[in-house]
Design a protein around this motif. Structure first.
Motif, PDB file in Angstrom:
ATOM      1  N   ILE A  29       0.824  -1.214   0.000  1.00 37.85           N
ATOM      2  CA  ILE A  29       0.000   0.000   0.000  1.00 37.85           C
ATOM      3  C   ILE A  29       0.856   1.261   0.000  1.00 37.85           C
ATOM      4  CG2 ILE A  29      -0.288   0.015   2.501  1.00 37.85           C
ATOM      5  CD1 ILE A  29      -3.147   1.143   1.958  1.00 37.85           C
ATOM      6  N   LYS A  30       1.996   1.228   0.669  1.00 37.60           N
ATOM      7  CA  LYS A  30       2.886   2.399   0.686  1.00 37.60           C
ATOM      8  C   LYS A  30       3.420   2.696  -0.711  1.00 37.60           C
ATOM      9  CE  LYS A  30       4.265   1.804   5.455  1.00 37.60           C
ATOM     10  NZ  LYS A  30       5.352   1.497   6.376  1.00 37.60           N
ATOM     11  N   LEU A  31       3.703   1.647  -1.456  1.00 36.70           N
ATOM     12  CA  LEU A  31       4.177   1.813  -2.823  1.00 36.70           C
ATOM     13  C   LEU A  31       3.077   2.408  -3.698  1.00 36.70           C
ATOM     14  CD1 LEU A  31       6.462   1.406  -4.843  1.00 36.70           C
ATOM     15  CD2 LEU A  31       5.649  -0.941  -5.165  1.00 36.70           C
ATOM     16  N   LEU A  32       1.861   1.891  -3.582  1.00 40.74           N
ATOM     17  CA  LEU A  32       0.733   2.436  -4.337  1.00 40.74           C
ATOM     18  C   LEU A  32       0.510   3.897  -3.990  1.00 40.74           C
ATOM     19  CD1 LEU A  32      -1.666   2.194  -6.258  1.00 40.74           C
ATOM     20  CD2 LEU A  32      -3.015   1.329  -4.325  1.00 40.74           C
ATOM     21  N   SER A  33       0.554   4.221  -2.733  1.00 42.06           N
ATOM     22  CA  SER A  33       0.380   5.605  -2.297  1.00 42.06           C
ATOM     23  C   SER A  33       1.440   6.507  -2.904  1.00 42.06           C
ATOM     24  CB  SER A  33       0.444   5.679  -0.770  1.00 42.06           C
ATOM     25  OG  SER A  33       0.370   7.013  -0.336  1.00 42.06           O
ATOM     26  N   SER A  34       2.665   6.052  -2.908  1.00 44.81           N
ATOM     27  CA  SER A  34       3.764   6.822  -3.479  1.00 44.81           C
ATOM     28  C   SER A  34       3.567   7.042  -4.975  1.00 44.81           C
ATOM     29  CB  SER A  34       5.085   6.098  -3.215  1.00 44.81           C
ATOM     30  OG  SER A  34       6.157   6.788  -3.768  1.00 44.81           O
ATOM     31  N   TRP A  35       3.102   6.018  -5.672  1.00 45.09           N
ATOM     32  CA  TRP A  35       2.827   6.156  -7.104  1.00 45.09           C
ATOM     33  C   TRP A  35       1.681   7.119  -7.353  1.00 45.09           C
ATOM     34  CZ3 TRP A  35       2.698   0.336  -8.879  1.00 45.09           C
ATOM     35  CH2 TRP A  35       3.991  -0.182  -8.850  1.00 45.09           C
ATOM     36  N   GLU A  36       0.585   6.948  -6.616  1.00 46.19           N
ATOM     37  CA  GLU A  36      -0.586   7.809  -6.818  1.00 46.19           C
ATOM     38  C   GLU A  36      -0.250   9.281  -6.571  1.00 46.19           C
ATOM     39  OE1 GLU A  36      -4.138   6.665  -4.739  1.00 46.19           O
ATOM     40  OE2 GLU A  36      -4.434   4.886  -5.987  1.00 46.19           O
ATOM     41  N   ARG A  37       0.599   9.541  -5.623  1.00 47.08           N
ATOM     42  CA  ARG A  37       0.976  10.919  -5.298  1.00 47.08           C
ATOM     43  C   ARG A  37       2.070  11.469  -6.204  1.00 47.08           C
ATOM     44  NH1 ARG A  37      -0.830  11.916   0.263  1.00 47.08           N
ATOM     45  NH2 ARG A  37      -1.669   9.954   1.036  1.00 47.08           N
ATOM     46  N   GLY A  38       2.614  10.610  -7.052  1.00 49.69           N
ATOM     47  CA  GLY A  38       3.651  11.038  -7.974  1.00 49.69           C
ATOM     48  C   GLY A  38       5.026  11.170  -7.347  1.00 49.69           C
ATOM     49  N   ARG A  39       5.195  10.602  -6.170  1.00 54.72           N
ATOM     50  CA  ARG A  39       6.488  10.689  -5.480  1.00 54.72           C
ATOM     51  C   ARG A  39       7.507   9.695  -6.020  1.00 54.72           C
ATOM     52  NH1 ARG A  39       4.360  11.615   0.669  1.00 54.72           N
ATOM     53  NH2 ARG A  39       3.533  13.698   0.268  1.00 54.72           N
ATOM     54  N   SER A  40       7.009   8.608  -6.592  1.00 54.54           N
ATOM     55  CA  SER A  40       7.901   7.637  -7.217  1.00 54.54           C
ATOM     56  C   SER A  40       7.188   7.042  -8.418  1.00 54.54           C
ATOM     57  CB  SER A  40       8.317   6.540  -6.229  1.00 54.54           C
ATOM     58  OG  SER A  40       7.216   5.733  -5.895  1.00 54.54           O
ATOM     59  N   LYS A  41       7.945   6.307  -9.211  1.00 53.02           N
ATOM     60  CA  LYS A  41       7.407   5.694 -10.416  1.00 53.02           C
ATOM     61  C   LYS A  41       7.852   4.240 -10.454  1.00 53.02           C
ATOM     62  CE  LYS A  41       7.863  10.151 -12.541  1.00 53.02           C
ATOM     63  NZ  LYS A  41       8.057  10.726 -11.233  1.00 53.02           N
ATOM     64  N   PRO A  42       7.030   3.388 -11.042  1.00 53.29           N
ATOM     65  CA  PRO A  42       7.419   1.982 -11.127  1.00 53.29           C
ATOM     66  C   PRO A  42       8.496   1.768 -12.185  1.00 53.29           C
ATOM     67  CG  PRO A  42       5.391   2.330 -12.325  1.00 53.29           C
ATOM     68  CD  PRO A  42       5.729   3.644 -11.646  1.00 53.29           C
ATOM     69  N   THR A  43       9.162   0.650 -12.098  1.00 51.14           N
ATOM     70  CA  THR A  43      10.071   0.256 -13.166  1.00 51.14           C
ATOM     71  C   THR A  43       9.221  -0.045 -14.395  1.00 51.14           C
ATOM     72  OG1 THR A  43       9.934  -2.091 -12.618  1.00 51.14           O
ATOM     73  CG2 THR A  43      11.691  -0.802 -11.530  1.00 51.14           C
ATOM     74  N   LEU A  44       9.845  -0.095 -15.531  1.00 49.99           N
ATOM     75  CA  LEU A  44       9.120  -0.413 -16.756  1.00 49.99           C
ATOM     76  C   LEU A  44       8.474  -1.788 -16.642  1.00 49.99           C
ATOM     77  CD1 LEU A  44       8.222   0.168 -19.621  1.00 49.99           C
ATOM     78  CD2 LEU A  44      10.470  -0.599 -20.402  1.00 49.99           C
ATOM     79  N   GLU A  45       9.198  -2.739 -16.109  1.00 51.11           N
ATOM     80  CA  GLU A  45       8.654  -4.087 -15.945  1.00 51.11           C
ATOM     81  C   GLU A  45       7.408  -4.067 -15.066  1.00 51.11           C
ATOM     82  OE1 GLU A  45       9.993  -8.553 -14.479  1.00 51.11           O
ATOM     83  OE2 GLU A  45      11.456  -6.936 -14.458  1.00 51.11           O
ATOM     84  N   ARG A  46       7.473  -3.354 -13.955  1.00 49.68           N
ATOM     85  CA  ARG A  46       6.328  -3.271 -13.038  1.00 49.68           C
ATOM     86  C   ARG A  46       5.166  -2.539 -13.703  1.00 49.68           C
ATOM     87  NH1 ARG A  46       5.770  -3.539  -7.196  1.00 49.68           N
ATOM     88  NH2 ARG A  46       7.614  -4.835  -7.331  1.00 49.68           N
ATOM     89  N   ALA A  47       5.438  -1.485 -14.448  1.00 52.48           N
ATOM     90  CA  ALA A  47       4.384  -0.744 -15.149  1.00 52.48           C
ATOM     91  C   ALA A  47       3.677  -1.652 -16.149  1.00 52.48           C
ATOM     92  CB  ALA A  47       4.966   0.481 -15.841  1.00 52.48           C
ATOM     93  N   LEU A  48       4.437  -2.481 -16.855  1.00 54.96           N
ATOM     94  CA  LEU A  48       3.839  -3.414 -17.806  1.00 54.96           C
ATOM     95  C   LEU A  48       2.977  -4.452 -17.096  1.00 54.96           C
ATOM     96  CD1 LEU A  48       6.902  -3.862 -20.163  1.00 54.96           C
ATOM     97  CD2 LEU A  48       4.721  -2.805 -20.786  1.00 54.96           C
ATOM     98  N   GLU A  49       3.447  -4.945 -15.957  1.00 51.24           N
ATOM     99  CA  GLU A  49       2.664  -5.913 -15.174  1.00 51.24           C
ATOM    100  C   GLU A  49       1.356  -5.298 -14.692  1.00 51.24           C
ATOM    101  OE1 GLU A  49       5.366  -6.995 -12.049  1.00 51.24           O
ATOM    102  OE2 GLU A  49       6.502  -8.357 -13.328  1.00 51.24           O
ATOM    103  N   ILE A  50       1.427  -4.074 -14.186  1.00 51.58           N
ATOM    104  CA  ILE A  50       0.236  -3.383 -13.676  1.00 51.58           C
ATOM    105  C   ILE A  50      -0.745  -3.119 -14.822  1.00 51.58           C
ATOM    106  CG2 ILE A  50      -0.617  -1.239 -12.613  1.00 51.58           C
ATOM    107  CD1 ILE A  50       0.883  -3.099 -10.631  1.00 51.58           C
TER     108      ILE A  50
END
Length: 65
Positions: A29-50
């Protein structure tokens, strides 16, 4: 700057709270929160999985502003 539509997708299409959505995606959930807030971004591999899990293209979720 890279932005995302994760919160919009979560709330409008899946109607889940952040905890449920994080579990559905198989991430912390902390990772999702960070992504939603724009504080971090997933790796390309993770973005493709999502994007596959959400049945969307990467560009439908993440975009340049």
């Amino acid at each position: 700057m890279v932005k995302n539509r994760l919160k919009e997708i979560r709330m409008k299409e899946y109607m889940m709270n952040m905890t449920q959505f994080a579990e559905y995606l198989g991430i912390d959930i902390k990772l999702l929160s960070s992504w939603e807030r724009g504080r971090s971004k997933p790796t390309l591999e993770r973005a493709l999985e999502i994007s596959k899990k959400l049945n969307k293209t990467v560009n439908e979720i993440w975009y340049l502003e």
